[in-house]
Design an enzyme around this catalytic site. Structure first.
Site, PDB file in Angstrom:
ATOM      1  N   ALA A  64       4.428  -2.721   1.859  1.00 46.54           N
ATOM      2  CA  ALA A  64       3.763  -2.409   3.123  1.00 46.54           C
ATOM      3  C   ALA A  64       4.767  -1.609   3.953  1.00 46.54           C
ATOM      4  O   ALA A  64       5.985  -1.725   3.754  1.00 46.54           O
ATOM      5  CB  ALA A  64       3.379  -3.687   3.837  1.00 46.54           C
ATOM      6  N   GLY A 109       4.124  -5.480  -0.915  1.00 48.20           N
ATOM      7  CA  GLY A 109       2.700  -5.137  -1.010  1.00 48.20           C
ATOM      8  C   GLY A 109       2.378  -4.309  -2.257  1.00 48.20           C
ATOM      9  O   GLY A 109       1.250  -4.354  -2.757  1.00 48.20           O
ATOM     10  N   GLU A 112       2.078  -6.808  -4.958  1.00 45.57           N
ATOM     11  CA  GLU A 112       0.816  -7.524  -4.730  1.00 45.57           C
ATOM     12  C   GLU A 112      -0.387  -6.666  -5.133  1.00 45.57           C
ATOM     13  O   GLU A 112      -1.384  -7.172  -5.652  1.00 45.57           O
ATOM     14  CB  GLU A 112       0.704  -7.911  -3.253  1.00 45.57           C
ATOM     15  CG  GLU A 112       1.748  -8.916  -2.827  1.00 45.57           C
ATOM     16  CD  GLU A 112       1.630  -9.254  -1.350  1.00 45.57           C
ATOM     17  OE1 GLU A 112       1.017 -10.283  -1.012  1.00 45.57           O
ATOM     18  OE2 GLU A 112       2.123  -8.469  -0.520  1.00 45.57           O
ATOM     19  N   GLU A 132       9.890 -10.016   0.698  1.00 47.01           N
ATOM     20  CA  GLU A 132       9.457 -10.364   2.068  1.00 47.01           C
ATOM     21  C   GLU A 132      10.342 -11.380   2.776  1.00 47.01           C
ATOM     22  O   GLU A 132      10.616 -11.248   3.968  1.00 47.01           O
ATOM     23  CB  GLU A 132       7.998 -10.892   2.047  1.00 47.01           C
ATOM     24  CG  GLU A 132       6.945  -9.797   1.926  1.00 47.01           C
ATOM     25  CD  GLU A 132       6.622  -9.428   0.490  1.00 47.01           C
ATOM     26  OE1 GLU A 132       7.396  -9.804  -0.414  1.00 47.01           O
ATOM     27  OE2 GLU A 132       5.588  -8.769   0.266  1.00 47.01           O
TER      28      GLU A 132
HETATM   29  N1  COA Z   1       8.155   0.843   4.365  1.00 45.49           N
HETATM   30  C1  COA Z   1       8.469   1.951   5.064  1.00 45.49           C
HETATM   31  N2  COA Z   1       9.282   2.915   4.605  1.00 45.49           N
HETATM   32  C2  COA Z   1       9.777   2.753   3.371  1.00 45.49           C
HETATM   33  C3  COA Z   1       9.504   1.616   2.588  1.00 45.49           C
HETATM   34  C4  COA Z   1       8.650   0.631   3.153  1.00 45.49           C
HETATM   35  N3  COA Z   1       8.294  -0.458   2.474  1.00 45.49           N
HETATM   36  N4  COA Z   1      10.162   1.723   1.411  1.00 45.49           N
HETATM   37  C5  COA Z   1      10.820   2.904   1.462  1.00 45.49           C
HETATM   38  N5  COA Z   1      10.593   3.504   2.647  1.00 45.49           N
HETATM   39  C6  COA Z   1      11.126   4.798   3.097  1.00 45.49           C
HETATM   40  C7  COA Z   1      12.577   4.709   3.507  1.00 45.49           C
HETATM   41  O1  COA Z   1      12.711   4.208   4.819  1.00 45.49           O
HETATM   42  C8  COA Z   1      12.998   6.157   3.388  1.00 45.49           C
HETATM   43  O2  COA Z   1      12.494   6.853   4.496  1.00 45.49           O
HETATM   44  P1  COA Z   1      13.445   7.912   5.295  1.00 45.49           P
HETATM   45  O3  COA Z   1      13.793   8.954   4.259  1.00 45.49           O
HETATM   46  O4  COA Z   1      12.559   8.435   6.391  1.00 45.49           O
HETATM   47  O5  COA Z   1      14.633   7.150   5.741  1.00 45.49           O
HETATM   48  C9  COA Z   1      12.201   6.637   2.176  1.00 45.49           C
HETATM   49  O6  COA Z   1      11.114   5.725   2.033  1.00 45.49           O
HETATM   50  C10 COA Z   1      13.010   6.628   0.890  1.00 45.49           C
HETATM   51  O7  COA Z   1      13.532   5.311   0.697  1.00 45.49           O
HETATM   52  P2  COA Z   1      15.104   5.013   0.551  1.00 45.49           P
HETATM   53  O8  COA Z   1      15.359   3.612   1.050  1.00 45.49           O
HETATM   54  O9  COA Z   1      15.931   6.100   1.143  1.00 45.49           O
HETATM   55  O10 COA Z   1      15.238   5.052  -1.046  1.00 45.49           O
HETATM   56  P3  COA Z   1      16.305   4.291  -1.942  1.00 45.49           P
HETATM   57  O11 COA Z   1      16.178   4.862  -3.294  1.00 45.49           O
HETATM   58  O12 COA Z   1      17.636   4.291  -1.294  1.00 45.49           O
HETATM   59  O13 COA Z   1      15.787   2.762  -1.963  1.00 45.49           O
HETATM   60  C11 COA Z   1      14.152   1.008  -2.138  1.00 45.49           C
HETATM   61  C12 COA Z   1      14.556   2.437  -2.536  1.00 45.49           C
HETATM   62  C13 COA Z   1      12.721   0.790  -2.643  1.00 45.49           C
HETATM   63  C14 COA Z   1      15.101  -0.006  -2.792  1.00 45.49           C
HETATM   64  C15 COA Z   1      14.204   0.870  -0.608  1.00 45.49           C
HETATM   65  O14 COA Z   1      13.478   1.955  -0.031  1.00 45.49           O
HETATM   66  C16 COA Z   1      13.622  -0.406  -0.087  1.00 45.49           C
HETATM   67  O15 COA Z   1      14.257  -1.448  -0.187  1.00 45.49           O
HETATM   68  N6  COA Z   1      12.404  -0.349   0.486  1.00 45.49           N
HETATM   69  C17 COA Z   1      11.773  -1.462   1.104  1.00 45.49           C
HETATM   70  C18 COA Z   1      11.191  -2.405   0.071  1.00 45.49           C
HETATM   71  C19 COA Z   1      10.563  -3.609   0.698  1.00 45.49           C
HETATM   72  O16 COA Z   1      11.215  -4.450   1.290  1.00 45.49           O
HETATM   73  N7  COA Z   1       9.234  -3.716   0.564  1.00 45.49           N
HETATM   74  C20 COA Z   1       8.496  -4.831   1.019  1.00 45.49           C
HETATM   75  C21 COA Z   1       7.965  -4.614   2.360  1.00 45.49           C
HETATM   76  S1  COA Z   1       7.015  -6.050   2.847  1.00 45.49           S
END
Ligand code: COA
Length: 258
Positions: A64, A109, A112, A132
């Site tokens: 999400a 999400g 999920e 989460e």
């Molecule tokens: N919500 C909003 N934005 C998200 C996102 C999320 N769940 N997951 C990734 N993004 C965005 C990042 O903020 C980044 O945006 P920006 O370029 O404007 O800063 C872009 O997507 C690329 O992600 P980034 O974190 O730079 O890539 P990465 O390869 O370094 O890491 C992940 C990848 C998936 C490990 C990392 O993005 C992450 O941990 N995301 C969140 C996962 C999460 O907790 N999901 C559950 C939410 S309930």
């Protein structure tokens, strides 16, 4: 629709979530569009199976949208959760079999969403997880219910409580995914599986899904009675006659969906 596309190839529809600069994260607009995409296919007799995937090689869906979650209060939090739950439930109860083709991250999400699909195929770079609790929330789109049903309570609790990511091989070993393939073969493999499914009797497929999912919410006795009713109902279809005639005549069945 801005972030959700539908393509059709013979009897297979592919729904693609495309918000690549945020790793296909689900904001309310994307979730709405996803619901609309599935609704548009529900009664389409030309479609026999659906593939759901994320655009790009990096993510199926990275969760999400945390930017949206960060702004919620108690009341809007309930709404955020309910909106996702409704759309994911509609996917789970879709009359067409739905295969998630998961390449890259399927987190929160996104994990999920894959769980709400009927089958899951992952590429070898897929990463699954429910992070989460590290954000101070819990999975709110049905993950606390569906994961345990698919992989068992012990493994579901491990993923839910540690928030740790697992790779595709481990996901396959625990039954979270049905198959793992090299990234380049992901969509071909999903299409092959969807094609096999779409070649079967459409009403029988719908009734199989109906019986399996209805059984999760009822007693065994009731579920067995319901299964018999659906089984009997299928005996009135042309497709049953055609399927059995084709077997006897050693030819391929030509199902009409009636
Ligand atoms: N919500 C909003 N934005 C998200 C996102 C999320 N769940 N997951 C990734 N993004 C965005 C990042 O903020 C980044 O945006 P920006 O370029 O404007 O800063 C872009 O997507 C690329 O992600 P980034 O974190 O730079 O890539 P990465 O390869 O370094 O890491 C992940 C990848 C998936 C490990 C990392 O993005 C992450 O941990 N995301 C969140 C996962 C999460 O907790 N999901 C559950 C939410 S309930």
């Amino acid at each position: 629709m801005d972030h959700v596309g539908i393509t059709r190839d013979e009897r297979i529809a592919t729904i693609t979530i495309d918000r690549q600069k945020k790793l296909n994260a689900l904001n309310p607009e994307v979730i709405d569009e996803l619901g609309e995409a599935f609704r548009s296919l529900e009664n389409d007799d030309a479609i026999g199976a659906v593939i759901l995937t994320g655009a790009g090689e990096k993510a199926f869906v990275a969760g999400a949208d945390i930017g949206v979650l960060a702004e919620m209060d108690s009341l809007s939090g309930v709404e955020v959760s309910r909106q996702g739950q409704e759309v994911f439930r509609a996917i789970e109860r879709s009359p067409k079999p739905v295969i998630a083709a998961v390449g890259g991250y399927a987190l929160g999400g996104g994990c999920e969403l894959a769980l709400a699909c009927h089958l899951r195929i992952a590429s070898d770079n897929a990463r699954f997880g429910l992070p989460e609790v590290g954000l101070g929330i819990i999975p709110g789109y049905g993950g606390t219910i569906r994961l345990a049903r698919i992989v068992g309570l012990g493994r579901a609790l491990e993923l839910t409580l540690t928030g740790e990511m697992i790779g595709a091989e481990k996901a396959e070993a625990m039954g979270l995914v049905n198959a793992v393939v090299p990234q380049a073969e992901l969509m071909d493999r999903a299409r092959t599986m969807a094609g096999t499914i779409a070649s079967k009797a459409p009403v029988a497929l719908r009734m199989a899904l109906e019986s399996v999912y209805q059984a999760l919410d009822t007693s065994t006795a009731e579920a067995l009675r319901y299964e018999s009713s659906l089984f009997g109902l299928l005996a009135s279809t042309d497709d049953m006659k055609e399927g059995m005639a084709a077997f006897m005549e050693k030819r391929k069945a030509d199902f009409k969906g009636s």
